[in-house]
Design an enzyme around this catalytic site. Structure first.
Site, short mmCIF file in Angstrom:
data_model
loop_
_atom_site.label_atom_id
_atom_site.label_comp_id
_atom_site.label_asym_id
_atom_site.label_seq_id
_atom_site.Cartn_x
_atom_site.Cartn_y
_atom_site.Cartn_z
N SER A 21 0.71 -1.09 -0.01
CA SER A 21 0.03 0.13 -0.01
C SER A 21 0.77 1.17 -0.16
CB SER A 21 -0.90 0.00 1.14
OG SER A 21 -1.49 1.12 1.58
N TYR A 70 -2.30 -0.86 10.24
CA TYR A 70 -2.32 -1.11 8.73
C TYR A 70 -1.03 -0.63 8.03
CZ TYR A 70 -3.94 -1.25 4.02
OH TYR A 70 -4.25 -1.55 2.74
P1 NAP Z 1 -11.54 -6.00 1.01
O1 NAP Z 1 -12.51 -5.71 -0.04
O2 NAP Z 1 -11.81 -5.75 2.48
O3 NAP Z 1 -11.20 -7.49 0.94
C1 NAP Z 1 -10.24 -8.15 2.05
C2 NAP Z 1 -10.34 -9.55 1.70
O4 NAP Z 1 -9.32 -10.20 2.76
C3 NAP Z 1 -11.63 -10.31 1.88
O5 NAP Z 1 -11.63 -11.50 1.00
C4 NAP Z 1 -11.81 -10.69 3.13
O6 NAP Z 1 -12.46 -11.66 3.70
C5 NAP Z 1 -10.16 -11.16 3.34
N1 NAP Z 1 -9.75 -11.37 4.81
C6 NAP Z 1 -9.66 -10.34 5.62
N2 NAP Z 1 -9.46 -10.78 6.98
C7 NAP Z 1 -9.48 -12.23 6.83
C8 NAP Z 1 -9.04 -13.41 7.72
N3 NAP Z 1 -8.85 -13.39 9.01
N4 NAP Z 1 -8.94 -14.48 7.16
C9 NAP Z 1 -9.06 -14.74 5.72
N5 NAP Z 1 -9.40 -13.77 4.95
C10 NAP Z 1 -9.60 -12.50 5.45
O7 NAP Z 1 -10.14 -5.39 0.63
P2 NAP Z 1 -9.45 -5.21 -0.65
O8 NAP Z 1 -9.52 -3.58 -1.23
O9 NAP Z 1 -9.81 -5.95 -1.65
O10 NAP Z 1 -7.96 -5.38 -0.24
C11 NAP Z 1 -7.07 -6.42 -1.02
C12 NAP Z 1 -5.74 -6.00 -0.61
O11 NAP Z 1 -5.21 -5.01 -1.07
C13 NAP Z 1 -5.51 -5.84 1.06
O12 NAP Z 1 -4.31 -6.50 1.35
C14 NAP Z 1 -5.54 -4.32 1.16
O13 NAP Z 1 -4.44 -4.03 2.20
C15 NAP Z 1 -4.77 -4.13 -0.18
N6 NAP Z 1 -4.99 -2.75 -0.79
C16 NAP Z 1 -6.26 -2.09 -0.98
C17 NAP Z 1 -6.45 -1.05 -1.40
C18 NAP Z 1 -7.84 -0.32 -2.06
O14 NAP Z 1 -7.83 0.95 -2.10
N7 NAP Z 1 -8.93 -1.23 -1.94
C19 NAP Z 1 -5.41 0.09 -1.41
C20 NAP Z 1 -3.82 -0.61 -1.31
C21 NAP Z 1 -4.01 -1.75 -0.73
P3 NAP Z 1 -13.88 -11.61 4.13
O15 NAP Z 1 -14.92 -11.47 3.18
O16 NAP Z 1 -14.32 -12.81 4.82
O17 NAP Z 1 -13.80 -10.39 5.31
#
Ligand code: NAP
Length: 255
Positions: free
Chosen positions: A162, A175
């Site tokens: 990130s 985070y």
């Molecule tokens: P998201 O929509 O919140 O999805 C997160 C995923 O991680 C979901 O599938 C969630 O499953 C899973 N997860 C969370 N806790 C877990 C656990 N204890 N065991 C197993 N699975 C778990 O987030 P996203 O935006 O797609 O993010 C994906 C990655 O990209 C993350 O590492 C995030 O830090 C990174 N990122 C995102 C952004 C952005 O703008 N979206 C920017 C920079 C970096 P559940 O459905 O069960 O909760």
């Protein structure tokens, strides 16, 4: 090397058909958001995907979408990365060993945001949980998967970073710290595996993307201001495919 590809920037990567044919790729957090989009994109390019997450119904829905499209049948691994202990990890490794005998790709995507709070007030239990899910669980999973990754002719580990993991910003707390840690883990591991294995290790920062986590972090932002996960997949495909062979220890951006 795909001629359309700049050697340093995977954002403009033109994805060849069948790029990931015959590859076995594990995706954590594959039930929704960016992880779901990555699982669908990998499968659409020919990979057998292992869908890991804590919500079985979500994973089954992704499984159904992939099989309905006629892509290679995925596997499902239900695991809560906040709570799973050694037996669950070891069981997963053994199941993959029996089913595939190797692993060609490992995308560490699952993550949680925790609270947007000043360090002075940051809740210690939340700190532990965020560090565990975002940093310790990827470390443990990677460590246990290395023998299966070594069995691949061409393996790729991708950690999700990130922008706040490269330059700290107020209120991003555990985070941001977890993402700094992921960048460090990737660099250490890449250095250890370079020249002594065929495993490459890189970090990828998706950038602001239209998911639940983004809404949680920026509740006032118009969702349309950010791309859908499916629109940022080119660098993911590049890093999982053979065109990134030899690329290791680097940090990339999707946007
Ligand atoms: P998201 O929509 O919140 O999805 C997160 C995923 O991680 C979901 O599938 C969630 O499953 C899973 N997860 C969370 N806790 C877990 C656990 N204890 N065991 C197993 N699975 C778990 O987030 P996203 O935006 O797609 O993010 C994906 C990655 O990209 C993350 O590492 C995030 O830090 C990174 N990122 C995102 C952004 C952005 O703008 N979206 C920017 C920079 C970096 P559940 O459905 O069960 O909760």
């Amino acid at each position: 090397m795909n001629p359309a590809m700049s050697s340093t920037d995977p954002r403009g990567y033109t994805v060849p058909d069948g790029l990931l044919r015959e590859r076995v790729i594990l995706v954590t957090g594959a039930g929704r958001g960016i992880g779901k989009a990555a699982a669908l994109a990998f499968a659409a390019h020919g990979a057998s995907v292992v869908l890991l997450g804590r919500n079985a119904q979500q994973l089954e829905d992704v499984h159904a979408t992939i099989t309905a499209a006629g892509h290679p049948e995925p596997a499902i691994a239900v695991m809560d990365l906040a709570r799973s202990l050694a037996p669950a990890y070891l069981d997963l490794v053994e199941q993959l060993r029996q089913r595939y005998g190797r692993l060609d790709g490992l995308l560490h995507n699952a993550g949680i945001l925790g609270h947007r709070t000043p360090i002075e007030q940051y809740d210690v239990a939340t700190w532990h949980e965020v560090l565990h899910v975002n940093l310790t669980a990827p470390f443990v999973l990677t460590q246990l998967m290395i023998p299966l990754l070594r069995a691949s002719a061409d393996a790729s580990i991708v950690f999700t970073s990130s922008s706040v993991g490269r330059r700290g910003r107020a209120y991003w707390g555990a985070y941001a710290v977890s993402k700094f840690g992921i960048e460090g883990l990737a660099q250490v591991l890449a250095d250890e595996l370079q020249n002594v294995s065929r495993i490459r290790v890189n970090c990828l920062n998706p950038g602001g993307t239209r998911t639940r986590m983004r809404r949680q972090a920026y509740p006032g932002e118009a969702p349309e201001a950010r791309p859908e996960p499916a629109a940022i997949m080119a660098p993911y495909l590049y890093l999982m495919g053979p065109d990134s062979r030899g690329v290791t220890g680097q940090s990339f951006d999707c946007q």
